[in-house]
Design a protein around this motif. Structure first.
Motif, short mmCIF file in Angstrom:
data_model
loop_
_atom_site.label_atom_id
_atom_site.label_comp_id
_atom_site.label_asym_id
_atom_site.label_seq_id
_atom_site.Cartn_x
_atom_site.Cartn_y
_atom_site.Cartn_z
N TYR A 12 0.82 -1.22 0.00
CA TYR A 12 0.00 0.00 0.00
C TYR A 12 0.85 1.27 0.00
O TYR A 12 0.69 2.12 -0.85
N GLY A 13 1.75 1.39 0.96
CA GLY A 13 2.54 2.61 1.04
C GLY A 13 3.46 2.63 2.24
O GLY A 13 3.72 1.60 2.87
N GLU A 14 3.93 3.82 2.57
CA GLU A 14 4.86 4.01 3.68
C GLU A 14 4.12 4.52 4.90
O GLU A 14 3.20 5.34 4.79
N ASP A 15 4.50 4.03 6.06
CA ASP A 15 3.94 4.48 7.33
C ASP A 15 5.10 4.94 8.19
O ASP A 15 5.92 4.14 8.62
N GLU A 16 5.16 6.25 8.47
CA GLU A 16 6.29 6.79 9.22
C GLU A 16 6.12 6.66 10.72
O GLU A 16 6.98 7.11 11.49
N ARG A 36 5.44 15.09 14.92
CA ARG A 36 4.43 14.21 15.55
C ARG A 36 3.28 13.92 14.60
O ARG A 36 2.77 12.79 14.57
N LEU A 37 2.88 14.91 13.85
CA LEU A 37 1.83 14.69 12.86
C LEU A 37 2.33 13.76 11.75
O LEU A 37 1.61 12.87 11.30
N ARG A 38 3.58 13.97 11.32
CA ARG A 38 4.14 13.13 10.25
C ARG A 38 4.25 11.68 10.68
O ARG A 38 3.98 10.76 9.91
N HIS A 39 4.64 11.49 11.93
CA HIS A 39 4.80 10.12 12.45
C HIS A 39 3.53 9.60 13.12
O HIS A 39 3.56 8.51 13.71
N ASN A 40 2.45 10.36 13.03
CA ASN A 40 1.15 9.96 13.57
C ASN A 40 1.24 9.57 15.04
O ASN A 40 0.59 8.64 15.50
N PRO A 94 -1.86 -0.27 9.22
CA PRO A 94 -1.59 -1.61 8.68
C PRO A 94 -0.32 -1.67 7.85
O PRO A 94 0.45 -2.64 7.95
N GLU A 95 -0.08 -0.64 7.02
CA GLU A 95 1.11 -0.66 6.17
C GLU A 95 2.40 -0.60 7.00
O GLU A 95 3.45 -1.10 6.59
N GLY A 96 2.32 -0.02 8.20
CA GLY A 96 3.49 0.01 9.08
C GLY A 96 3.82 -1.38 9.61
O GLY A 96 4.99 -1.79 9.63
N TYR A 97 2.79 -2.10 10.04
CA TYR A 97 3.01 -3.46 10.56
C TYR A 97 3.40 -4.42 9.43
O TYR A 97 4.20 -5.34 9.64
N ARG A 98 2.85 -4.19 8.23
CA ARG A 98 3.25 -5.05 7.10
C ARG A 98 4.68 -4.75 6.67
O ARG A 98 5.40 -5.63 6.21
N LYS A 99 5.10 -3.49 6.83
CA LYS A 99 6.51 -3.17 6.59
C LYS A 99 7.39 -3.90 7.60
O LYS A 99 8.43 -4.45 7.24
#
Length: 314
Positions: free
Chosen positions: A91-95, A123-127, A133-138
């Motif tokens: 899907y994409g990148e999750d910072e 903080r906004l960029r890194h949520n 989901p894309e972060g855990y799949r990374k």
């Protein structure tokens, strides 16, 4: 500039007196050395005694301190040659979840962790460290890569929980967390996880299902936030301190329960007062754990993980 927490007010008042004394004596020939030394010693002693007797709720506040070091701070002070790797190839990148190759005392590792950011923009960029989901799949992709290259996996956990937004649920948040937990348990290389701040819910477990789980001295680790627990049980978040006490969320309590294996000492007054010293202590502890696991066979590593989680609660 230090951001003082509510329970630190007596120390803050002493520090204010020290600053005022220095300012008043500036340019004068009055010798204030003795009085200054007395106040500084009193301040240091008060800070140490305060942090030795923190309640679970106070430790939660320390774990959330805005100046507490996060993933990128530990990368800077404890690891070398960090090469970030991005994207889940789906899907994409999750910072909110970062990872890549790194070196720790000359040993190559796969380093993965939550990053909360240190100002409004980051903080906004890194949520706020809440993975999607894309972060855990990374993270799964990087763990599989580590297995192929025979690299130990090190994870630094610091999240209030996985991102609860609608878009995350639409992209399979629960499945991604479950798959990430499964990937941890199935690794055939050593894995060391450290709770460096908040270890919240499945968002933390997804990166912390290792054979060795460490916690920084003032970190917290729980299935739900104290406020969330209080809102469910008492219908008010005002009961968060009671919930924190009841849930056994501190490193000291969890060590007694066997949920974690080791507590890493922080500088007096918390990691936010000396991030570099905290990172050095963390790096040393991780190196020692990896040394101990370096000769363990792959099937034995899986057995150790299975055993440690099946024994919880006995």
């Amino acid at each position: 500039m230090i951001t003082w927490l509510e329970f630190e007010k007596p120390v803050a008042e002493l520090d204010k007196r020290i600053t005022e004394l220095r300012s008043a004596a500036a340019g004068d020939e009055v010798d204030i050395g003795t009085e200054l030394e007395r106040l500084e010693t009193k301040s240091a002693d008060l800070l140490a005694s305060t942090y030795k007797a923190l309640t679970p709720w106070q430790k939660t506040q320390v774990a959330r301190h805005p100046k507490r070091p996060h993933f990128l701070d530990y990368v800077e002070h404890a690891f070398d040659e960090f090469i970030p790797l991005g994207g889940d190839r789906l899907y994409g990148e999750d910072e909110a979840i970062l990872g890549g190759f790194a070196k720790l005392d000359g040993r190559k590792v796969m380093l993965i962790g939550h990053e909360k950011g240190n100002d409004t923009e980051s903080r906004l960029r890194h949520n706020f460290g809440m993975g999607k989901p894309e972060g855990y799949r990374k993270a799964i992709r990087l763990m599989e890569m580590a297995s192929r290259f025979g690299l130990p996996v090190v994870t630094l956990v610091d999240t209030s929980g996985a991102f609860p937004g609608v878009e995350a649920e639409e992209r399979g948040q629960a499945e991604a967390i479950a798959r990430s937990t499964e990937a941890c348990l199935a690794l055939d290389v050593p894995m060391v996880s450290v709770i460096v701040g908040e270890g919240g819910s499945g968002g933390a477990v997804a990166l912390a299902s290792a054979e060795r789980v460490l916690m920084l001295e003032h970190a917290v680790y729980s299935v739900i936030s104290p406020e969330g627990c209080a809102s469910i049980l008492w219908r008010t978040a005002d009961k968060a301190p009671d919930a924190a006490e009841a849930m056994r969320i501190t490193a000291q309590q969890l060590k007694k329960l066997g949920v974690i294996d080791r507590i890493v000492k922080e500088p007096v007054g918390g990691a936010h007062r000396n991030p570099e010293k905290a990172a050095q202590a963390l790096g040393k502890a991780i190196s020692e754990e990896l040394d101990a696991l370096s000769d363990v066979a792959p099937d034995e590593l899986c057995r150790l993980r299975e055993e440690r989680f099946l024994l919880l609660g006995e």
